[in-house]
Structure formats: structure tokens, C-alpha cells
Scaffold this motif. Structure first.
Motif, PDB file in Angstrom:
ATOM      1  N   VAL A 183      -9.761  11.567 -24.920  1.00 24.41           N
ATOM      2  CA  VAL A 183     -10.740  10.322 -25.478  1.00 24.41           C
ATOM      3  C   VAL A 183     -10.091   9.273 -24.524  1.00 24.41           C
ATOM      4  O   VAL A 183     -10.310   8.255 -23.579  1.00 24.41           O
ATOM      5  CB  VAL A 183     -11.043   9.937 -26.566  1.00 24.41           C
ATOM      6  CG1 VAL A 183     -11.525   7.829 -26.644  1.00 24.41           C
ATOM      7  CG2 VAL A 183     -11.905  10.622 -27.274  1.00 24.41           C
ATOM      8  N   LEU A 184      -8.165   8.807 -24.633  1.00 27.84           N
ATOM      9  CA  LEU A 184      -7.891   7.854 -24.090  1.00 27.84           C
ATOM     10  C   LEU A 184      -7.245   7.817 -22.904  1.00 27.84           C
ATOM     11  O   LEU A 184      -7.452   6.985 -22.174  1.00 27.84           O
ATOM     12  CB  LEU A 184      -6.280   8.180 -24.585  1.00 27.84           C
ATOM     13  CG  LEU A 184      -6.041   7.120 -26.487  1.00 27.84           C
ATOM     14  CD1 LEU A 184      -4.389   7.404 -27.080  1.00 27.84           C
ATOM     15  CD2 LEU A 184      -6.562   5.925 -26.526  1.00 27.84           C
ATOM     16  N   GLY A 185      -7.381   9.447 -22.789  1.00 24.11           N
ATOM     17  CA  GLY A 185      -7.622   9.538 -21.291  1.00 24.11           C
ATOM     18  C   GLY A 185      -8.796   9.062 -20.474  1.00 24.11           C
ATOM     19  O   GLY A 185      -8.533   9.068 -18.788  1.00 24.11           O
ATOM     20  N   LEU A 186     -10.143   9.415 -21.001  1.00 26.78           N
ATOM     21  CA  LEU A 186     -10.763   8.713 -20.077  1.00 26.78           C
ATOM     22  C   LEU A 186     -11.464   6.993 -20.466  1.00 26.78           C
ATOM     23  O   LEU A 186     -11.735   6.617 -18.798  1.00 26.78           O
ATOM     24  CB  LEU A 186     -12.707   9.398 -21.103  1.00 26.78           C
ATOM     25  CG  LEU A 186     -12.345  11.026 -20.787  1.00 26.78           C
ATOM     26  CD1 LEU A 186     -13.782  10.881 -21.615  1.00 26.78           C
ATOM     27  CD2 LEU A 186     -12.789  11.301 -19.099  1.00 26.78           C
ATOM     28  N   VAL A 187     -10.738   6.596 -21.512  1.00 30.34           N
ATOM     29  CA  VAL A 187     -10.583   4.887 -21.135  1.00 30.34           C
ATOM     30  C   VAL A 187     -10.222   5.130 -19.978  1.00 30.34           C
ATOM     31  O   VAL A 187     -10.191   3.501 -19.318  1.00 30.34           O
ATOM     32  CB  VAL A 187     -10.539   5.285 -22.784  1.00 30.34           C
ATOM     33  CG1 VAL A 187     -10.268   2.934 -22.794  1.00 30.34           C
ATOM     34  CG2 VAL A 187     -11.802   5.031 -24.006  1.00 30.34           C
ATOM     35  N   GLY A 188      -8.873   5.399 -20.450  1.00 25.07           N
ATOM     36  CA  GLY A 188      -7.674   4.760 -19.198  1.00 25.07           C
ATOM     37  C   GLY A 188      -7.552   4.920 -17.390  1.00 25.07           C
ATOM     38  O   GLY A 188      -7.771   4.582 -16.538  1.00 25.07           O
ATOM     39  N   GLY A 189      -8.410   6.553 -17.822  1.00 21.98           N
ATOM     40  CA  GLY A 189      -9.199   6.222 -16.034  1.00 21.98           C
ATOM     41  C   GLY A 189     -10.522   5.414 -15.221  1.00 21.98           C
ATOM     42  O   GLY A 189     -10.341   4.810 -14.416  1.00 21.98           O
ATOM     43  N   ALA A 190     -11.335   5.373 -16.379  1.00 21.37           N
ATOM     44  CA  ALA A 190     -12.228   4.357 -16.603  1.00 21.37           C
ATOM     45  C   ALA A 190     -11.932   2.777 -16.089  1.00 21.37           C
ATOM     46  O   ALA A 190     -11.965   2.141 -15.350  1.00 21.37           O
ATOM     47  CB  ALA A 190     -13.440   4.202 -17.378  1.00 21.37           C
ATOM     48  N   CYS A 191     -10.781   2.111 -17.319  1.00 21.41           N
ATOM     49  CA  CYS A 191     -10.351   0.578 -16.572  1.00 21.41           C
ATOM     50  C   CYS A 191      -9.410   0.536 -15.867  1.00 21.41           C
ATOM     51  O   CYS A 191      -9.798   0.141 -14.754  1.00 21.41           O
ATOM     52  CB  CYS A 191      -8.789   0.301 -18.090  1.00 21.41           C
ATOM     53  SG  CYS A 191      -9.857   0.804 -19.486  1.00 21.41           S
ATOM     54  N   GLY A 192      -8.862   2.421 -14.842  1.00 19.90           N
ATOM     55  CA  GLY A 192      -8.486   2.365 -13.949  1.00 19.90           C
ATOM     56  C   GLY A 192      -8.804   1.965 -12.659  1.00 19.90           C
ATOM     57  O   GLY A 192      -8.367   1.524 -11.545  1.00 19.90           O
ATOM     58  N   GLY A 193     -10.180   2.838 -12.609  1.00 21.43           N
ATOM     59  CA  GLY A 193     -10.877   3.308 -11.598  1.00 21.43           C
ATOM     60  C   GLY A 193     -11.661   1.053 -11.872  1.00 21.43           C
ATOM     61  O   GLY A 193     -11.797   0.864 -10.272  1.00 21.43           O
ATOM     62  N   ARG A 253     -11.204  -4.954  -4.752  1.00 24.60           N
ATOM     63  CA  ARG A 253     -12.002  -4.605  -3.001  1.00 24.60           C
ATOM     64  C   ARG A 253     -12.629  -5.437  -2.997  1.00 24.60           C
ATOM     65  O   ARG A 253     -13.630  -6.169  -4.214  1.00 24.60           O
ATOM     66  CB  ARG A 253     -12.378  -3.114  -3.058  1.00 24.60           C
ATOM     67  CG  ARG A 253     -11.705  -1.842  -3.138  1.00 24.60           C
ATOM     68  CD  ARG A 253     -12.291  -0.962  -3.171  1.00 24.60           C
ATOM     69  NE  ARG A 253     -11.001   0.344  -3.491  1.00 24.60           N
ATOM     70  CZ  ARG A 253     -11.656   1.749  -2.969  1.00 24.60           C
ATOM     71  NH1 ARG A 253     -12.376   1.858  -2.688  1.00 24.60           N
ATOM     72  NH2 ARG A 253     -10.659   2.247  -3.058  1.00 24.60           N
ATOM     73  N   GLU A 254     -12.669  -5.726  -1.699  1.00 24.50           N
ATOM     74  CA  GLU A 254     -13.841  -6.974  -1.174  1.00 24.50           C
ATOM     75  C   GLU A 254     -15.548  -5.818  -0.910  1.00 24.50           C
ATOM     76  O   GLU A 254     -15.246  -5.114  -1.007  1.00 24.50           O
ATOM     77  CB  GLU A 254     -13.923  -7.192   0.461  1.00 24.50           C
ATOM     78  CG  GLU A 254     -12.233  -7.739   0.883  1.00 24.50           C
ATOM     79  CD  GLU A 254     -12.670  -7.925   1.434  1.00 24.50           C
ATOM     80  OE1 GLU A 254     -12.867  -7.662   2.663  1.00 24.50           O
ATOM     81  OE2 GLU A 254     -11.661  -8.704   2.783  1.00 24.50           O
ATOM     82  N   PRO A 255     -15.879  -7.177  -1.724  1.00 25.30           N
ATOM     83  CA  PRO A 255     -17.308  -6.414  -2.723  1.00 25.30           C
ATOM     84  C   PRO A 255     -18.024  -6.138  -0.866  1.00 25.30           C
ATOM     85  O   PRO A 255     -17.937  -6.705   0.836  1.00 25.30           O
ATOM     86  CB  PRO A 255     -18.427  -7.444  -2.352  1.00 25.30           C
ATOM     87  CG  PRO A 255     -17.621  -8.739  -2.007  1.00 25.30           C
ATOM     88  CD  PRO A 255     -16.152  -8.545  -2.121  1.00 25.30           C
TER      89      PRO A 255
END
Length: 281
Positions: A64-74, A81-83
């Protein structure tokens, strides 16, 4: 004889050697705090099984911590990034052509042809042929005349009214001394049902009911069929009568063709008539 004197005190026997005793482990205290060991009829308690739940919980928490961390990082990467520019929803306006569209010619407008004189859509009578045995009159086929062609005219008359019969056209001729041809075009209003295809289906049904019959699809008609009956109808006092027929439809018009001859009729003869007549509709 001298008697030995009584010994006042008995001599003590020498001490036996002392055997060391193994130390006894203290008995486990029970829930009440007593130190009594198990009774003579009691068995030692079985070993407690090892628990595994804690390890599974740790692994699940790590996932769970890995998924949350990955989502936050993404999200953080995408936020920097520019839109991306999207295409506009509105489309360019196509300019309308100037002037008016030319109307279809009579050859191109099928509705114009079929709403005109239906008799003109019939195949012309070949040169050198004679009038048909049956009466064609002026070429129009009204409701009563059409119903009279059937064995039960009253019933057919009512069916044609239900099918929204509009009008009909007929032609025919005799070729040589034994060949007779009849062609009918029946037009329906078709405001409630597709009666033209129903009429063609009826023709298919009765043609296929006859024994020793061959059939072929009429090109360009979808489900149009041509039939040759190889067994003649025989009646006392008359020559054997062979027959062939074709049934098809296009739009609101149904086509029926019959050929009669005292000799067997070829596939080529009925197919040629059917293809040429459907090509005019």
C-alpha cells in the motif's frame, strides 16, 4: 568366664556415601500463581503454534505504501510539466456551394421512373411474336383482374387490399407455335409493411413446392430466384406442359415471370428474361 561389659553407647555405623541428586526444575506456575506440577493423570501441554499474521500485515502495508508513494511521485512529476495543448472543439465551417444542385435525370431518379407509367417499365414484346393467349387489354392490371388469376379470387382480393396494392402492369406474347410468356409488375404503397418482398416470397414458396425443380439466383436482385420445372403437367387430351418462372422485387415493385412450353425450358431462357426485366426497374 568374664562377661564383656555392656557398651553404654552403640557405635555409630559409618556414613554412606552421598549420591548427588540432579536439581529439579521449578514447576511452572498456573494461572492462579501456584507452583504445583501436573498431577499424575495430567499430560504436559502441547507446544503453542507460531503465528504468521504479523508478517502478512507487514507485506500488505508495504504494498500500500508503495502504491501511494508511486501515485504521489507521478503527480509531482506531471505537475511540473507544461500543460499539453488540446485541439479546439469547434471545427472549421465548410462553405456552402453556390447555386442549386441539378435535379437527377429520369434515368438516374428511380422514383421518377416507378411513379410514372408502370407499363413502360415492362420488357417490350420481341419482334415476330404474337399476342398472348390471355387478355392483356391496355396493359394495366387492376385489383379485380389480378385476383381472378388465382384459384381463390375472393381471398386473394382481400389479401391484396391488406397488402396495400397500388397498381399493376402486364404484358405477354407467344413465340413459335408452343411458347407462351407472361410478365407482371405489381406496385404496392408500402405505408404499413414491405409488401413487395412478401409477394416475391410467396412466389418462391409455391415454386419450390413443385417436384423436380431447379433454381438459380438472379444476379443483382438480392434474393430473386428463377425456377425451371422439369416435370410437365399432364392432362388428358392435351400435350404435356412444361413451365419456368422467376420472382424478384426492387423497392415497392414485385416482378413475376412465367414461361410455358410443350418442350422442356432451358435455364438460359428464363434467366435472360428475368435479368433484362429487373434491369429496367
Amino acid at each position: 568366664m568374664d562377661v564383656p561389659e555392656e557398651v553404654g553407647e552403640t557405635e555409630e555405623a559409618p556414613d554412606a556415601p552421598v549420591v548427588p541428586v540432579a536439581p529439579v526444575a521449578p514447576a511452572a506456575e498456573d494461572a492462579t500463581g501456584s507452583a504445583e506440577g501436573p498431577g499424575p493423570s495430567e499430560e504436559p501441554a502441547a507446544a503453542r503454534p507460531r503465528r504468521h499474521g504479523r508478517t502478512a500485515l507487514l507485506l500488505a502495508a508495504a504494498v500500500v505504501l508503495g502504491l501511494v508513494g508511486g501515485a504521489c511521485g507521478g503527480y509531482l512529476v506531471q505537475a511540473d510539466r507544461e500543460p499539453t495543448k488540446l485541439p479546439p472543439l469547434s471545427q472549421p465551417v465548410v462553405k456552402q456551394a453556390k447555386g442549386e444542385a441539378e435535379p437527377l435525370s429520369a434515368a438516374e431518379d428511380r422514383r421518377l421512373r416507378t411513379d410514372g407509367d408502370l407499363r413502360k417499365l415492362l420488357l417490350p414484346r420481341p419482334k415476330g411474336t404474337r399476342d398472348a393467349v390471355f387478355e392483356t387489354g391496355d396493359g394495366w392490371l387492376d385489383l379485380a383482374d389480378l385476383a381472378e388469376n388465382y384459384e381463390e379470387p375472393d381471398e386473394v382480393f382481400g389479401d391484396l387490399i391488406t397488402d396495400e396494392f397500388r397498381r399493376g402492369a402486364v404484358t405477354g406474347w407467344r413465340a413459335g407455335s408452343t411458347t407462351s410468356v407472361e410478365i407482371q409488375l405489381l406496385q404496392f404503397r408500402q405505408e404499413q409493411a414491405l409488401a413487395a418482398v412478401t409477394h416475391a416470397d410467396d412466389g418462391h414458396y409455391w415454386a419450390e413446392e413443385k417436384s423436380n425443380t431447379r433454381s438459380w439466383a438472379i444476379p443483382g436482385t438480392g434474393d430473386g430466384q428463377a425456377y425451371v420445372h422439369d416435370s410437365p403437367e399432364r392432362e388428358a387430351g392435351y400435350l404435356p406442359m412444361y413451365s419456368a418462372e422467376a420472382h424478384a422485387w426492387r423497392g415497392d415493385i414485385a416482378m413475376d415471370i412465367w414461361i410455358y412450353d410443350t418442350k422442356p425450358i432451358s435455364k438460359q431462357k428464363i434467366m435472360d428474361l428475368a435479368e433484362r426485366q429487373m434491369g429496367r426497374l
